[in-house]
Design a protein around this motif. Sequence first.
Motif, short mmCIF file in Angstrom:
data_model
loop_
_atom_site.label_atom_id
_atom_site.label_comp_id
_atom_site.label_asym_id
_atom_site.label_seq_id
_atom_site.Cartn_x
_atom_site.Cartn_y
_atom_site.Cartn_z
N ALA A 523 0.82 -1.21 0.00
CA ALA A 523 0.00 0.00 0.00
C ALA A 523 0.86 1.26 0.00
O ALA A 523 0.52 2.26 -0.66
N ALA A 524 1.97 1.25 0.73
CA ALA A 524 2.82 2.44 0.80
C ALA A 524 3.43 2.75 -0.57
O ALA A 524 3.52 3.92 -0.98
N ARG A 525 3.87 1.71 -1.29
CA ARG A 525 4.44 1.94 -2.62
C ARG A 525 3.37 2.46 -3.59
O ARG A 525 3.64 3.34 -4.42
N VAL A 526 2.17 1.89 -3.51
CA VAL A 526 1.09 2.35 -4.38
C VAL A 526 0.76 3.80 -4.08
O VAL A 526 0.57 4.62 -4.99
N GLU A 527 0.68 4.14 -2.80
CA GLU A 527 0.37 5.52 -2.41
C GLU A 527 1.41 6.49 -2.97
O GLU A 527 1.06 7.55 -3.51
N ALA A 528 2.68 6.12 -2.87
CA ALA A 528 3.74 6.99 -3.38
C ALA A 528 3.65 7.13 -4.90
O ALA A 528 3.89 8.21 -5.45
N ALA A 529 3.28 6.06 -5.58
CA ALA A 529 3.17 6.10 -7.04
C ALA A 529 1.99 6.96 -7.48
O ALA A 529 2.06 7.67 -8.49
N ILE A 530 0.88 6.92 -6.73
CA ILE A 530 -0.26 7.78 -7.03
C ILE A 530 0.15 9.25 -6.89
O ILE A 530 -0.14 10.08 -7.75
N ALA A 531 0.84 9.56 -5.79
CA ALA A 531 1.28 10.94 -5.57
C ALA A 531 2.19 11.40 -6.70
O ALA A 531 2.06 12.52 -7.20
N ARG A 532 3.09 10.52 -7.12
CA ARG A 532 4.00 10.89 -8.21
C ARG A 532 3.22 11.12 -9.51
O ARG A 532 3.51 12.07 -10.25
N ALA A 533 2.26 10.25 -9.78
CA ALA A 533 1.47 10.39 -11.01
C ALA A 533 0.60 11.64 -10.99
O ALA A 533 0.15 12.10 -12.05
N CYS A 534 0.36 12.20 -9.81
CA CYS A 534 -0.42 13.43 -9.69
C CYS A 534 0.48 14.67 -9.61
O CYS A 534 -0.01 15.78 -9.33
N GLY A 535 1.76 14.49 -9.85
CA GLY A 535 2.66 15.64 -9.92
C GLY A 535 3.21 16.11 -8.61
O GLY A 535 3.79 17.20 -8.53
N HIS A 536 3.06 15.30 -7.54
CA HIS A 536 3.62 15.70 -6.24
C HIS A 536 5.06 15.22 -6.11
O HIS A 536 5.36 14.06 -6.41
#
Length: 536
Positions: A523-536
């Motif tokens: 879950a932590a890796r997925v969360e980080a990837a979502i944030a990256r894909a949203c430009g954070h």
Amino acid sequence: MLKTYTFPKFEYRPAAARSDGSVERRSVAVIGAGPVGLSTALDLAQRGVPVVVLDDNDTVSVGSRALCYAKRTLEVWDRLGVAQRMVDKGVQWKLGKVFRDRDLVYGFDLLPETGHRMPAMINLQQYYLEEYLVDACLRTGLVELRWKHRVTGLAQTDEQAVLEVETPDGAHRLEADWVVACDGANSDVRRMVGAEFGGQFFQDRFLIADVLMKADFPTERWFWFDPPFHRGQSVLLHREADNVWRIDFQLGWDADPEEEKKPERVIPRIQAMLGPEVEFDLEWVSVYQFACRRIDRFRHGRVLFAGDAAHQVSPFGARGANSGVQDGDNLAWKLQLVLDGAAPASLLDSYHDERAHAADDNLLNSTRSTDFITPKSRASRVLRDAVLELAEHEPFARKLVNSGRLSMPTPYLHSPLNTPDEADFEGGMRPGTNCADAPVLQDGRPAWLLAALPAGFTVLVFGARPPQTEVRAGRVAARIVSVGDDLGDAQGLVARRYDGRPGTVYLIRPDHHVAARWRAFDAARVEAAIARACGH
């Protein structure tokens, strides 16, 4: 007037008067109601974003113009709910043949495998396409189509763009948080922001003739080099809806466009091609010179460029409208997140990163096709002719024949939004590639993978689903979908196309591109990837 189509006339409606003297404000203004502008507006509306579309005309495009639409573009329109109507009306095809003189050089199949919902290509006149998109936009209730509204000026601040709009009732101003410029190759908006538009014009002219006839040609793309009926030049033949056939004749640079459009010049060319016994009527005729160019930046402050306003390519390969619709597909979800405050405005810079890369890929392929079709020197022509002669007998040479490399989606392999692989994958969908479709079972009934994905981010898991139903990063949630618990892999193609052995996880963006993948759920890796894909 066309014999097969009656042009609609859309109702002009003035902008609402504001008694307090304030300036009307909108979240997004789209300039241009062609295929790209309408598709982008429809995408935004389906994501809950209200849009106003400004167009200086009050009908659909005159002439068939864009004609060939590729599988990837049809998958975008399928997500928007309009593809099936286009497929039903259009002419489906996947086979092509290339001739030199009377001899078949080789044939190709754009989609030799099964298990895809959308066909490899359809041919459909642009006026039908625009009519269907207008209908779909109106059904959303969130797209306001303003016909006879011509944008004559534009100014920007850090917070907004201000448009000067001319109408039959006079001029008014419109403020917008964001402007999407889809106003074509001769874009006024491009000039207004001072954007550079670099590239090259090609020193050749081509005649387009849409011909109404009943013919027994197969539904295939036929391309001739040096045919007996048009010596020293090239010819392209396509079938359209309503027993209309598109014929392109290479004319050469010295041709007079106005003379070549006259029926007394066009009809003998077609008669020589078809034979004296074939009866036909001219539906539409145009002469064009094309260019391969693109804008310096797809984002200029609060203005984002898409379609021909951002890039132009030659018509060989059907890369113009297809790449333009894919521009909107890339942009809409990013605009929605920025407007919702779920992503920084800098996310829109990734629109340039990804779509400028795609434009460069299209320009490269388009230029190569043009150079092969219309050699610019004697040495180039000798080489081209040698390749064609070899291709009749040698399979290796067929890959060198270039009658127009047909539209394929460009993967965003180096996008800043991707999370690089941490595990070994033998195949599957690399981060940045668009998702492949495949047949699935949903609630025990036949369905398709792409249609089964939710509207936002998706965590696609192969095997047992994790305990939670979503992964959240800030204000963005990605729903978990299991191939096993939620969807059945009807023919095993999902696992095959995604290298989806048990435990594999994909993060899929709202535009159905892969953002990240792993061999196990974390879950932590997925969360980080979502944030990256949203430009954070």
